[in-house]
Motif scaffolding. Structure first.
Motif, PDB file in Angstrom:
ATOM      1  N   GLY A  90      -3.523  -7.028  -9.157  1.00  0.00           N
ATOM      2  CA  GLY A  90      -4.572  -6.131  -8.685  1.00  0.00           C
ATOM      3  C   GLY A  90      -4.009  -4.749  -8.444  1.00  0.00           C
ATOM      4  N   LEU A  91      -4.784  -3.730  -8.799  1.00  0.00           N
ATOM      5  CA  LEU A  91      -4.354  -2.340  -8.628  1.00  0.00           C
ATOM      6  C   LEU A  91      -5.597  -1.506  -8.354  1.00  0.00           C
ATOM      7  N   TRP A  92      -5.628  -0.849  -7.208  1.00  0.00           N
ATOM      8  CA  TRP A  92      -6.840  -0.108  -6.866  1.00  0.00           C
ATOM      9  C   TRP A  92      -6.556   1.028  -5.886  1.00  0.00           C
ATOM     10  N   GLY A  93      -7.526   1.931  -5.812  1.00  0.00           N
ATOM     11  CA  GLY A  93      -7.445   3.063  -4.891  1.00  0.00           C
ATOM     12  C   GLY A  93      -8.440   4.127  -5.313  1.00  0.00           C
ATOM     13  N   ILE A 150      -8.603  13.309  -4.158  1.00  0.00           N
ATOM     14  CA  ILE A 150      -7.263  12.742  -4.301  1.00  0.00           C
ATOM     15  C   ILE A 150      -7.146  11.697  -3.199  1.00  0.00           C
ATOM     16  N   PRO A 151      -6.996  10.408  -3.555  1.00  0.00           N
ATOM     17  CA  PRO A 151      -7.046   9.365  -2.529  1.00  0.00           C
ATOM     18  C   PRO A 151      -5.833   9.395  -1.616  1.00  0.00           C
ATOM     19  N   SER A 152      -6.062   8.928  -0.413  1.00  0.00           N
ATOM     20  CA  SER A 152      -4.964   8.830   0.555  1.00  0.00           C
ATOM     21  C   SER A 152      -4.066   7.642   0.251  1.00  0.00           C
ATOM     22  N   GLU A 153      -4.642   6.578  -0.332  1.00  0.00           N
ATOM     23  CA  GLU A 153      -3.888   5.328  -0.515  1.00  0.00           C
ATOM     24  C   GLU A 153      -4.086   4.756  -1.911  1.00  0.00           C
ATOM     25  N   ALA A 154      -3.101   3.977  -2.344  1.00  0.00           N
ATOM     26  CA  ALA A 154      -3.201   3.154  -3.543  1.00  0.00           C
ATOM     27  C   ALA A 154      -2.603   1.790  -3.209  1.00  0.00           C
ATOM     28  N   HIS A 155      -3.136   0.755  -3.833  1.00  0.00           N
ATOM     29  CA  HIS A 155      -2.776  -0.613  -3.447  1.00  0.00           C
ATOM     30  C   HIS A 155      -2.394  -1.439  -4.675  1.00  0.00           C
ATOM     31  N   CYS A 156      -1.512  -2.390  -4.461  1.00  0.00           N
ATOM     32  CA  CYS A 156      -1.049  -3.245  -5.564  1.00  0.00           C
ATOM     33  C   CYS A 156      -0.777  -4.645  -5.058  1.00  0.00           C
ATOM     34  N   LYS A 157      -1.238  -5.646  -5.819  1.00  0.00           N
ATOM     35  CA  LYS A 157      -0.901  -7.053  -5.572  1.00  0.00           C
ATOM     36  C   LYS A 157      -0.098  -7.556  -6.765  1.00  0.00           C
ATOM     37  N   LEU A 166      -2.147   7.323  -6.499  1.00  0.00           N
ATOM     38  CA  LEU A 166      -2.413   6.550  -7.707  1.00  0.00           C
ATOM     39  C   LEU A 166      -1.435   6.903  -8.828  1.00  0.00           C
ATOM     40  N   ARG A 167      -1.109   8.188  -8.964  1.00  0.00           N
ATOM     41  CA  ARG A 167      -0.141   8.593  -9.977  1.00  0.00           C
ATOM     42  C   ARG A 167       1.233   8.021  -9.665  1.00  0.00           C
ATOM     43  N   GLU A 168       1.624   8.070  -8.383  1.00  0.00           N
ATOM     44  CA  GLU A 168       2.961   7.611  -8.016  1.00  0.00           C
ATOM     45  C   GLU A 168       3.084   6.091  -8.111  1.00  0.00           C
ATOM     46  N   ILE A 169       2.032   5.372  -7.731  1.00  0.00           N
ATOM     47  CA  ILE A 169       2.112   3.909  -7.812  1.00  0.00           C
ATOM     48  C   ILE A 169       2.144   3.472  -9.275  1.00  0.00           C
ATOM     49  N   SER A 170       1.497   4.250 -10.157  1.00  0.00           N
ATOM     50  CA  SER A 170       1.538   3.934 -11.584  1.00  0.00           C
ATOM     51  C   SER A 170       2.960   4.048 -12.128  1.00  0.00           C
ATOM     52  N   THR A 199       0.858  -1.182   0.000  1.00  0.00           N
ATOM     53  CA  THR A 199       0.000   0.000   0.000  1.00  0.00           C
ATOM     54  C   THR A 199       0.896   1.233   0.000  1.00  0.00           C
ATOM     55  N   LEU A 200       0.647   2.123  -0.916  1.00  0.00           N
ATOM     56  CA  LEU A 200       1.377   3.395  -0.964  1.00  0.00           C
ATOM     57  C   LEU A 200       0.459   4.475  -0.397  1.00  0.00           C
ATOM     58  N   THR A 201       0.926   5.150   0.649  1.00  0.00           N
ATOM     59  CA  THR A 201       0.137   6.185   1.327  1.00  0.00           C
ATOM     60  C   THR A 201       0.770   7.556   1.110  1.00  0.00           C
ATOM     61  N   GLY A 202      -0.068   8.536   0.774  1.00  0.00           N
ATOM     62  CA  GLY A 202       0.395   9.911   0.608  1.00  0.00           C
ATOM     63  C   GLY A 202      -0.227  10.795   1.682  1.00  0.00           C
ATOM     64  N   PRO A 203      -1.263  11.536   1.360  1.00  0.00           N
ATOM     65  CA  PRO A 203      -1.922  12.361   2.382  1.00  0.00           C
ATOM     66  C   PRO A 203      -2.514  11.500   3.498  1.00  0.00           C
ATOM     67  N   THR A 204      -2.745  12.089   4.627  1.00  0.00           N
ATOM     68  CA  THR A 204      -3.291  11.341   5.760  1.00  0.00           C
ATOM     69  C   THR A 204      -4.776  11.053   5.597  1.00  0.00           C
ATOM     70  N   MET A 205      -5.404  11.666   4.609  1.00  0.00           N
ATOM     71  CA  MET A 205      -6.835  11.448   4.359  1.00  0.00           C
ATOM     72  C   MET A 205      -7.097  11.719   2.884  1.00  0.00           C
ATOM     73  N   ASP A 206      -8.271  11.283   2.386  1.00  0.00           N
ATOM     74  CA  ASP A 206      -8.681  11.680   1.034  1.00  0.00           C
ATOM     75  C   ASP A 206      -8.866  13.194   0.997  1.00  0.00           C
ATOM     76  N   LEU A 207      -8.419  13.815  -0.106  1.00  0.00           N
ATOM     77  CA  LEU A 207      -8.437  15.272  -0.191  1.00  0.00           C
ATOM     78  C   LEU A 207      -9.357  15.768  -1.305  1.00  0.00           C
ATOM     79  N   HIS A 208      -9.913  16.948  -1.108  1.00  0.00           N
ATOM     80  CA  HIS A 208     -10.714  17.632  -2.124  1.00  0.00           C
ATOM     81  C   HIS A 208      -9.781  18.002  -3.286  1.00  0.00           C
ATOM     82  N   SER A 209     -10.146  17.546  -4.507  1.00  0.00           N
ATOM     83  CA  SER A 209      -9.222  17.750  -5.628  1.00  0.00           C
ATOM     84  C   SER A 209      -9.183  19.197  -6.110  1.00  0.00           C
ATOM     85  N   GLY A 210     -10.114  20.019  -5.620  1.00  0.00           N
ATOM     86  CA  GLY A 210     -10.035  21.446  -5.927  1.00  0.00           C
ATOM     87  C   GLY A 210      -9.148  22.167  -4.929  1.00  0.00           C
TER      88      GLY A 210
END
Length: 465
Positions: free
Chosen positions: A312-315, A326-333, A234-238, A213-224
């Motif tokens: 698997g790739l999700w977030g 902007i999600p807090s986490e992205a996941h990969c199997k 998600l961008r970084e895990i890609s 699991t790749l974690t960035g912000p501590t919570m989901d953020l408003h994209s505006g």
């Protein structure tokens, strides 16, 4: 003329209907090992096998485990001989049947279906592994019916948890090493490289699993409010995932190919003439070309080369419509299929270092610690039993039998080596379109019949070594 073998083959032919009915009885038992609701059914299947082996005159035990029971049996010639002692392994449990609405019939009401290509046995477990298991049992039955004894000593070892991770297998094997002693292990849970082409597995790929699991912000953020300044997991895990392979399809993880050996030229020649149809193999799943390492053929990519696959790739938001976050986490199997002498532990260490070295500022990675790995298994085809079996299969199928690789993993072969010190011979009669683990599973009636005859021939040939 083989005065010892020929009556056995005749008996197999004349008794096919009875052999088929016994298989149908076993297929009617819904022995789904992963579902607690089917615990009694798994016990019923084990008890069915105990009774069947006893009918052969074998000494049989129903061996309890913390999960589903093992079935152990032993039978030999009445007079001791120097023939090899063979241990035969199979599993009586089956996969779940979901999604049920994709089945054309009741998965546990087996029947014979006429197809243009020949008759098939339909039902869950027909190919994986009850039908294959019973090819060997029926061959033994024919030997005993004709000669009153087996040509060599056989230990039967049937498991009930193969389709649910085999949690009881290693403890049972370690606690029963003496009971499971033999000269060679036989496994019938594989397929033929092409219809009508008898195959002995010469190598199996190993397996490594990992998840992060790749974690960035501590919570989901408003994209505006945060779009632009915020790190997007998600961008970084890609980016990280894109770095796993180069443009030639090779894995870029450090030392990934340590222990990988090229296929010997003589084996490659066998593979070239084994009947594998690359176009059909690819087009049957909607592809027009192979997408692995470009320097290797499709068959080499499947059987003899290692892989690193993103499973698997999700977030972020995945519901209907739009959610501007902007999600807090992205996941990969991921899983790796391993070959040769690749070390799963070393590859896991280097894979994790590959990911961690590419983390941007403000990102952190968390690893799933509840995953395992197993090395590849390479069969000792130099043993005389292998060539004897290959010749026996060639005679039965009227087609040169081949030593074939397998893209999948069968951990029991490695356990036989690491725990019992046994080499394994894998001979199977399934076909790639048998739909194992899928709705409408099948097993060719011809394959069942000739599989029985094949094992009878192998027993004859190997017992003379």
């Amino acid at each position: 003329m083989n005065t010892r073998l020929d009556p056995v083959l005749s008996r197999i032919d004349s008794s096919l209907e009875a052999s088929l009915e016994r298989l149908m009885d076993l297929l009617r038992i819904p022995s789904i090992s992963t579902d607690p609701a089917n615990k009694a059914d798994c016990l019923k299947a084990a008890e069915w096998l105990v009774a069947d082996l006893k009918s052969l005159g074998a000494e049989v035990e129903l061996c309890p485990t913390p999960g589903h029971p093992m079935v152990y049996g032993k039978i030999g010639p009445k007079t001791a001989n120097d023939a090899p002692h063979l241990l035969f392994y199979g599993h009586y449990d089956v996969q779940p049947v979901d999604p049920l609405d994709l089945w054309d019939h009741d998965p546990f009401a087996p029947f014979i279906e006429d197809r243009e290509s020949g008759k098939v046995i339909r039902g869950r477990g027909a190919s994986d592994d009850k039908g294959q298991l019973m090819t060997f049992v029926e061959a033994c039955r024919a030997w005993i019916a004709e000669h009153g004894e087996m040509p060599c000593t056989i230990t039967f070892f049937f498991e009930g948890e193969e389709e649910s991770g085999s949690p009881s297998l290693i403890p049972f094997m370690e606690a029963n090493k003496d009971k499971l002693k033999a000269d060679l292990a036989l496994i019938c849970d594989t397929s033929m490289v092409a219809p009508g082409v008898p195959s002995i597995c010469s190598q199996l790929r190993g397996m490594l699993k990992d998840e992060f699991t790749l974690t960035g912000p501590t919570m989901d953020l408003h994209s505006g409010h945060y779009g632009g300044p915020a790190l997007n997991p998600l961008r970084e895990i890609s980016k990280i995932i894109a770095s796993f392979h180069d443009d030639e399809g090779r894995v870029t993880v450090k030392d990934f190919y340590d222990g990988v050996e090229e296929v010997p030229a003589d084996i490659l020649e066998q593979w070239k003439g084994c009947g594998f149809d690359e176009k059909d193999y690819l087009s049957s799943v909607g592809m027009s070309e192979a997408h692995g390492e470009r320097a290797y053929s499709t068959l080499e990519q499947q059987w003899a080369r290692p892989t690193l696959e993103i499973n698997g790739l999700w977030g972020g938001y995945q519901g209907p419509g739009t959610k501007t976050v902007i999600p807090s986490e992205a996941h990969c199997k991921i899983t790796c299929r391993l070959v040769g002498k690749q070390d799963p532990d070393a590859i896991r260490k280097n894979f994790r270092a590959h990911v961690e070295s590419r983390l941007p500022t403000d990102a952190k990675v968390t690893w799933n610690q509840d995953l395992d790995g197993s090395p590849a298994a390479v069969m000792n085809t130099s043993r005389p039993e292998f060539e004897a079996a290959r010749q026996a299969l060639t005679e039965e199928w009227d087609r040169e039998a081949v030593f074939a690789g397998m893209g999948g993993s069968i951990p029991i072969a490695g356990f036989f080596t690491s725990i019992l010190g046994l080499d394994s011979m894998l001979v199977g009669f399934a076909e790639d379109d048998d739909r194992i683990h899928s709705p409408n599973e099948k097993y060719g009636l011809k394959n069942f019949h000739k599989g029985i005859r094949s094992w009878a021939r192998i027993l004859d040939a190997v017992s003379k070594i």
